[in-house]
Design a protein around this motif. Sequence first.
Motif, PDB file in Angstrom:
ATOM      1  N   ILE A 235      24.496  42.239 -79.005  1.00 57.04           N
ATOM      2  CA  ILE A 235      25.048  41.331 -78.266  1.00 57.04           C
ATOM      3  C   ILE A 235      25.321  41.285 -76.814  1.00 57.04           C
ATOM      4  N   VAL A 236      26.473  41.894 -77.823  1.00 53.67           N
ATOM      5  CA  VAL A 236      28.430  42.098 -76.404  1.00 53.67           C
ATOM      6  C   VAL A 236      27.143  42.960 -75.275  1.00 53.67           C
ATOM      7  N   CYS A 237      26.931  44.249 -76.058  1.00 56.68           N
ATOM      8  CA  CYS A 237      26.184  45.129 -75.537  1.00 56.68           C
ATOM      9  C   CYS A 237      25.232  45.185 -74.722  1.00 56.68           C
ATOM     10  N   ILE A 238      24.318  43.853 -74.915  1.00 57.07           N
ATOM     11  CA  ILE A 238      23.469  43.855 -73.970  1.00 57.07           C
ATOM     12  C   ILE A 238      23.725  42.112 -72.968  1.00 57.07           C
ATOM     13  N   VAL A 239      24.578  41.897 -73.383  1.00 58.63           N
ATOM     14  CA  VAL A 239      25.662  40.918 -71.964  1.00 58.63           C
ATOM     15  C   VAL A 239      26.679  41.607 -71.092  1.00 58.63           C
ATOM     16  N   ILE A 240      26.559  42.503 -71.400  1.00 62.23           N
ATOM     17  CA  ILE A 240      28.009  43.442 -70.513  1.00 62.23           C
ATOM     18  C   ILE A 240      26.738  44.117 -69.943  1.00 62.23           C
ATOM     19  N   GLU A 241      26.018  44.696 -70.250  1.00 60.22           N
ATOM     20  CA  GLU A 241      24.177  45.889 -69.530  1.00 60.22           C
ATOM     21  C   GLU A 241      23.953  45.366 -68.091  1.00 60.22           C
ATOM     22  N   TYR A 242      23.793  43.718 -68.809  1.00 67.67           N
ATOM     23  CA  TYR A 242      23.612  42.298 -67.575  1.00 67.67           C
ATOM     24  C   TYR A 242      24.074  41.708 -67.100  1.00 67.67           C
ATOM     25  N   ALA A 243      25.351  41.829 -66.824  1.00 68.30           N
ATOM     26  CA  ALA A 243      26.115  41.411 -66.806  1.00 68.30           C
ATOM     27  C   ALA A 243      26.258  41.873 -65.497  1.00 68.30           C
ATOM     28  N   LYS A 244      26.242  43.168 -65.635  1.00 71.89           N
ATOM     29  CA  LYS A 244      27.088  44.063 -64.522  1.00 71.89           C
ATOM     30  C   LYS A 244      26.631  44.314 -63.166  1.00 71.89           C
ATOM     31  N   PRO A 245      26.670  44.084 -61.867  1.00 71.71           N
ATOM     32  CA  PRO A 245      25.755  43.945 -60.443  1.00 71.71           C
ATOM     33  C   PRO A 245      25.083  44.966 -60.302  1.00 71.71           C
ATOM     34  N   LYS A 246      23.394  44.769 -59.806  1.00 68.25           N
ATOM     35  CA  LYS A 246      22.350  46.080 -59.797  1.00 68.25           C
ATOM     36  C   LYS A 246      22.860  46.242 -58.822  1.00 68.25           C
ATOM     37  N   SER A 247      22.749  46.881 -58.304  1.00 68.34           N
ATOM     38  CA  SER A 247      22.936  48.306 -56.775  1.00 68.34           C
ATOM     39  C   SER A 247      20.897  47.539 -56.513  1.00 68.34           C
ATOM     40  N   LEU A 248      21.056  47.845 -55.144  1.00 68.74           N
ATOM     41  CA  LEU A 248      19.518  47.539 -54.514  1.00 68.74           C
ATOM     42  C   LEU A 248      18.653  48.910 -55.137  1.00 68.74           C
ATOM     43  N   ILE A 249      17.284  48.437 -55.240  1.00 66.83           N
ATOM     44  CA  ILE A 249      16.494  49.347 -55.971  1.00 66.83           C
ATOM     45  C   ILE A 249      15.366  49.455 -54.421  1.00 66.83           C
ATOM     46  N   ARG A 250      15.623  50.233 -54.027  1.00 62.17           N
ATOM     47  CA  ARG A 250      14.908  50.639 -53.260  1.00 62.17           C
ATOM     48  C   ARG A 250      13.173  50.992 -53.535  1.00 62.17           C
ATOM     49  N   SER A 251      12.408  50.634 -52.691  1.00 60.02           N
ATOM     50  CA  SER A 251      11.004  50.248 -52.727  1.00 60.02           C
ATOM     51  C   SER A 251       9.937  51.947 -52.426  1.00 60.02           C
ATOM     52  N   THR A 252       9.469  52.222 -53.360  1.00 57.14           N
ATOM     53  CA  THR A 252       8.824  53.331 -53.325  1.00 57.14           C
ATOM     54  C   THR A 252       7.083  53.569 -53.021  1.00 57.14           C
ATOM     55  N   ASP A 253       7.228  52.678 -52.132  1.00 58.89           N
ATOM     56  CA  ASP A 253       6.061  52.516 -51.778  1.00 58.89           C
ATOM     57  C   ASP A 253       5.068  53.406 -51.201  1.00 58.89           C
ATOM     58  N   THR A 254       3.885  54.302 -51.764  1.00 50.36           N
ATOM     59  CA  THR A 254       3.407  54.918 -51.446  1.00 50.36           C
ATOM     60  C   THR A 254       2.250  55.225 -50.953  1.00 50.36           C
ATOM     61  N   ALA A 255       1.623  53.670 -50.803  1.00 50.87           N
ATOM     62  CA  ALA A 255       0.493  52.703 -49.857  1.00 50.87           C
ATOM     63  C   ALA A 255      -0.189  53.916 -48.790  1.00 50.87           C
ATOM     64  N   ALA A 256      -1.165  54.224 -49.076  1.00 53.76           N
ATOM     65  CA  ALA A 256      -2.234  54.948 -48.150  1.00 53.76           C
ATOM     66  C   ALA A 256      -2.443  54.101 -47.026  1.00 53.76           C
TER      67      ALA A 256
END
Length: 74
Positions: free
Chosen positions: A52-73
């Motif tokens: 539980i501590v490992c999971i809480v630490i993982e989700y408490a860390k700030p996440k960097s913005l994920i770039r959208s890889t929109d490949t719609a034609a």
Amino acid sequence: MNRVVLFWLAFILTRPFGATFGDFLIKPHDKGGLGLQNGTQIASGILLAVLIVCIVIEYAKPKSLIRSTDTAAA
């Protein structure tokens, strides 16, 4: 910590390490254990707390913005 590492950490803590730790807690003193009556419940509780501590630490860390890889034609 990425999700693959978290998975393997959980696997190791709940399988080989968990079994060894549980055996250590419930073995009698004369066989090198701690001789606890309810060792398996204690070991399960400790390992659950670690996970539980490992999971809480993982989700408490700030996440960097994920770039959208929109490949719609178009």
